[in-house]
Enzyme design. Structure first.
Site, short mmCIF file in Angstrom:
data_model
loop_
_atom_site.label_atom_id
_atom_site.label_comp_id
_atom_site.label_asym_id
_atom_site.label_seq_id
_atom_site.Cartn_x
_atom_site.Cartn_y
_atom_site.Cartn_z
N SER A 50 -27.14 19.69 13.59
CA SER A 50 -27.07 18.83 14.77
C SER A 50 -27.31 19.62 16.04
O SER A 50 -27.58 19.03 17.10
CB SER A 50 -25.69 18.16 14.84
N GLU A 187 -20.34 11.12 4.78
CA GLU A 187 -20.70 10.65 6.13
C GLU A 187 -21.20 9.21 6.13
O GLU A 187 -21.98 8.81 5.26
CB GLU A 187 -21.79 11.54 6.75
#
Length: 269
Positions: A50, A187
């Site tokens: 990320s 997730e």
């Protein structure tokens, strides 16, 4: 006076032993100062891919390179001493073959000193996970919404809304666990499915947009500090540092323009 014993980093077996115990605290970090802030409070610091979006302004994680992960991983290792540091393997660095994955994972671990790598994918990646773990590389799995696969998933979509898909997600988690992963990130799945996955595997689940009943939780640090403009529904902002920084920068700009900064205390006589 005896010397103080050095701090020992948390290891993969210690994380694996936390199944069903006190929830595991995990956060992302991309720099030494942020890692130093997290280190006393978390068991795991993830150097997530990320960073491509959070730090480098990329539109997705797809453009992140192994060199970028190593550079940020080295910084996080320098800034921490206690937490286990896990580094994401970026898109294209492990999917081709177990051999490719081993070479890149060994490079990441060798050049950073991190405790483990993380890779995305369920049943299809189980042979690769087994290949790595059998050769001494601890692996954190990642199932459910896998950001590197958003082009095939059709975007960042919650997984498991259709109960017909649950069997596939459960099999993904079971296969990753049986392949030797020491923990698994779950997730972007519906709560009930996250609970089923947590019950189905003997390794700790680390939830993000999943369920409070996972064995631990992880968030992107910048999201939970209020430093990002738009965040997913599952993020809880524990501070609003973005707004505070904006005010501070505006005050600095005004002080420069009206010449009140630098003041007498800020110059050398």
């Amino acid at each position: 006076m005896s010397a103080q014993a050095p701090v020992r980093r948390i290891t993969a077996p210690q994380i694996a032993a936390r199944k069903g115990g006190t929830p595991i605290v995990a956060l992302t970090a991309y720099s030494a100062p942020m890692a130093a802030l997290i280190d006393p409070h978390a068991e795991i610091i993830l150097v997530g891919d990320s960073l491509g979006m959070v730090v480098h302004g990329l539109p997705s994680t797809i453009g992140v390179t192994t060199e970028m992960m190593i550079l940020h991983g080295q910084a996080v290792m320098r800034g921490s001493s206690r937490a286990m540091v896990v580094i994401d393997m970026p898109f294209g660095s492990y999917e081709e073959s177990p051999g490719q994955a081993f070479r890149n994972a060994a490079r990441i671990m060798g050049e950073t000193g991190c405790g483990a790598v993380k890779l995305e994918g369920g049943s299809r990646m189980a042979p690769t996970i087994r290949f790595l773990t059998e050769r001494g590389i601890p692996v954190m799995g990642h199932v459910g919404l896998t950001p590197q696969a958003t082009h095939t998933l059709g975007g960042f979509k919650t997984q498991g809304r259709d109960t017909d898909s649950w069997a596939g997600h459960l099999q993904d988690a079971v296969d990753v666990a049986e392949a030797g992963a020491f923990s698994i990130v779950v997730e972007g799945v519906v709560e009930a499915l996250a609970d089923r996955i947590t019950e189905a595997v003997a390794l700790p689940t680390i939830g993000i947009g999943a369920s409070a009943r996972c064995d631990g939780q992880i968030l992107v640090l910048d999201d939970m500090l209020g430093l990002t403009a738009r965040v997913p529904r599952f993020v809880c902002s524990f501070a609003e540092l973005g707004a505070a920084a904006d005010r501070a920068i505006a005050d600095y700009a005004a002080a420069v323009r009206d010449r009140s900064f630098p003041g007498d205390d800020n110059v050398y006589r």
